[in-house]
Design a protein around this motif. Structure first.
Motif, short mmCIF file in Angstrom:
data_model
loop_
_atom_site.label_atom_id
_atom_site.label_comp_id
_atom_site.label_asym_id
_atom_site.label_seq_id
_atom_site.Cartn_x
_atom_site.Cartn_y
_atom_site.Cartn_z
N GLY A 31 0.83 -1.19 0.00
CA GLY A 31 0.00 0.00 0.00
C GLY A 31 0.87 1.25 0.00
O GLY A 31 2.09 1.18 -0.16
N THR A 260 -14.41 7.18 -2.07
CA THR A 260 -14.72 7.08 -3.50
C THR A 260 -15.33 8.40 -3.96
O THR A 260 -15.81 9.20 -3.15
CB THR A 260 -15.71 5.94 -3.79
OG1 THR A 260 -16.89 6.12 -2.99
CG2 THR A 260 -15.09 4.58 -3.47
N GLY A 297 -12.04 5.98 -8.96
CA GLY A 297 -11.24 4.98 -8.27
C GLY A 297 -11.62 4.88 -6.81
O GLY A 297 -12.69 5.33 -6.38
N ARG A 299 -9.88 4.72 -2.58
CA ARG A 299 -8.76 4.75 -1.63
C ARG A 299 -9.20 3.99 -0.39
O ARG A 299 -10.25 4.28 0.18
CB ARG A 299 -8.37 6.17 -1.27
CG ARG A 299 -7.15 6.22 -0.32
CD ARG A 299 -6.62 7.63 -0.14
NE ARG A 299 -7.53 8.47 0.62
CZ ARG A 299 -8.03 9.61 0.17
NH1 ARG A 299 -7.74 10.05 -1.05
NH2 ARG A 299 -8.85 10.34 0.92
N MET A 307 -4.12 2.13 0.53
CA MET A 307 -4.03 1.64 -0.84
C MET A 307 -4.82 2.63 -1.70
O MET A 307 -6.05 2.65 -1.65
CB MET A 307 -4.60 0.23 -0.96
CG MET A 307 -4.51 -0.36 -2.36
SD MET A 307 -5.17 -2.04 -2.44
CE MET A 307 -6.90 -1.75 -2.04
N ASP A 308 -4.11 3.45 -2.44
CA ASP A 308 -4.73 4.56 -3.17
C ASP A 308 -4.69 4.28 -4.67
O ASP A 308 -3.64 4.34 -5.30
CB ASP A 308 -4.01 5.86 -2.85
CG ASP A 308 -4.80 7.08 -3.28
OD1 ASP A 308 -5.66 6.94 -4.18
OD2 ASP A 308 -4.59 8.16 -2.71
N SER A 309 -5.85 3.99 -5.24
CA SER A 309 -5.95 3.79 -6.69
C SER A 309 -6.90 4.81 -7.30
O SER A 309 -7.55 4.55 -8.32
CB SER A 309 -6.43 2.37 -7.01
OG SER A 309 -7.72 2.13 -6.46
N THR A 310 -7.01 5.98 -6.66
CA THR A 310 -7.88 7.03 -7.19
C THR A 310 -7.22 7.71 -8.38
O THR A 310 -6.00 7.70 -8.54
CB THR A 310 -8.18 8.08 -6.11
OG1 THR A 310 -6.95 8.67 -5.68
CG2 THR A 310 -8.87 7.45 -4.92
N SER A 313 -4.86 10.52 -7.32
CA SER A 313 -3.55 10.03 -6.88
C SER A 313 -2.69 9.62 -8.07
O SER A 313 -1.49 9.89 -8.11
CB SER A 313 -3.72 8.85 -5.93
OG SER A 313 -2.48 8.30 -5.57
N SER A 314 -3.32 8.98 -9.06
CA SER A 314 -2.57 8.57 -10.25
C SER A 314 -2.03 9.78 -11.00
O SER A 314 -0.88 9.78 -11.47
CB SER A 314 -3.47 7.74 -11.17
OG SER A 314 -3.91 6.56 -10.52
N ARG A 317 0.95 11.14 -9.08
CA ARG A 317 2.17 10.35 -9.25
C ARG A 317 2.77 10.58 -10.64
O ARG A 317 3.99 10.66 -10.79
CB ARG A 317 1.87 8.87 -9.04
CG ARG A 317 1.59 8.50 -7.59
CD ARG A 317 1.65 7.01 -7.37
NE ARG A 317 0.59 6.31 -8.08
CZ ARG A 317 -0.60 6.05 -7.55
NH1 ARG A 317 -0.87 6.43 -6.30
NH2 ARG A 317 -1.53 5.39 -8.21
#
Length: 324
Positions: A31, A260, A297, A299, A307-310, A313-314, A317
């Motif tokens: 994560g 979300t 996505g 979080r 665990m951030d898949s928003t 966040s993408s 990065r």
């Protein structure tokens, strides 16, 4: 394999767990910490089982005394817990940590000192618990205070479980946490300050919450207001969350914060719950939050891991990689 290493490259790189410790050879899931850095691997059932075995070995002698006392006390565990927390305060407020944890003193001498100091002032089961604690070797004197805090909280929660109200206590603690999150003026009024005394903040907490929560919950909220963590990590809201997670843990549940952009469907919630339950080996309780700013996505935060898949966040990065 790396030269001189007996482990495969993917194990060395932290992508797969070591077959010696995890015979299944599953891939490692990492994560992100709250500041966006790669965190440690998410625990799986083997990790949880190993940690539980290690904790049982370390606290076996202490746990026997506490569990036997609570089994006999039943719903009176709340009173025992309050006495343990009061004992922790006395040990911390007076110059007692050193004499009670001094490695140069014989364990029986420290146990005798604890008995002389507190026999007749608290329940004899609490004295027995302290005698067991002071016989142990502690890395730092403050660690014995932490142990007493933990056991006092567990005692109150165990008393609630014996009385059949543990789930109610968890929900009440969660509601208190929500009030602190939503109302800044309440949160700031209960935080430690040079302008207010601790007991004034405790009285305020009682006025705000006592009419709405049970006695065990109020005892825990009072502890949350009084207790200042050794390292400032969030004050009263952090303490409330910690106690709420302990209440959930006694019911074999783990609280997961889920953020979300739009509300999740029941099917999506069920799928995410199944994934987390398989990974953590416990039932999962969601703390759902809808935040349109994440765009899309999900979080998920469990304890100190995120665990951030928003989409937000993408994008962040990607921007960091492009500018770095």
């Amino acid at each position: 394999q790396e030269p001189g290493s007996s482990r495969p490259l993917d194990v060395e790189a932290g992508l797969r767990r070591d077959l010696l410790t995890h015979p299944g050879g599953e891939r490692m899931v990492r994560g992100l910490t709250r500041d966006g850095l790669p965190g440690p691997a998410w625990p799986d059932r083997i990790d949880v089982a190993r940690a539980a075995r290690r904790a049982r070995r370390v606290t076996a002698g202490l746990g026997v005394i506490l569990v036997l006392g609570l089994a006999a006390a039943g719903a009176a565990g709340q009173e025992l817990g309050e006495q343990i927390l009061a004992l922790a305060h006395q040990v911390a407020a007076n110059p007692l940590r050193g004499p009670l944890t001094d490695p140069a003193r014989a364990p029986e001498d420290k146990a005798a000192l604890a008995a002389r100091l507190f026999t007749g002032r608290v329940d004899e089961r609490v004295v027995d618990l302290l005698r067991v604690l002071v016989r142990e070797r502690w890395s730092r004197p403050v660690d014995i205070i932490t142990a007493l805090h933990d056991m006092g909280i567990q005692s109150i929660l165990a008393g609630a479980r014996a009385g059949g109200t543990l789930d109610d206590v968890e929900q009440e603690l969660f509601a208190v946490g929500q009030v602190l999150a939503d109302r800044r003026e309440v949160r700031e009024a209960l935080e430690p300050s040079r302008r207010t005394h601790t007991e004034d903040r405790v009285r305020l907490a009682r006025r705000l919450f006592a009419p709405h929560v049970s006695a065990p919950t109020m005892s825990l909220v009072v502890w949350c207001v009084r207790h200042q963590p050794e390292i400032a990590v969030g004050g009263v809201p952090y303490n409330v969350r910690r106690v709420t997670e302990l209440a959930a843990g006694l019911q074999n549940r783990t609280i997961a914060d889920v953020v979300t952009a739009v509300p999740m469907t029941p099917v999506q919630e069920a799928r995410l719950r199944a994934i987390l339950a398989e990974r953590l080996g416990t039932d999962i309780e969601f703390n759902m939050e809808v935040d349109p700013s994440v765009i899309g996505g999900v979080r998920v935060g469990v304890r100190d891991l995120v665990m951030d898949s928003t989409i937000r966040s993408s994008i962040a990065r990607l921007r960091t990689r492009l500018t770095g």
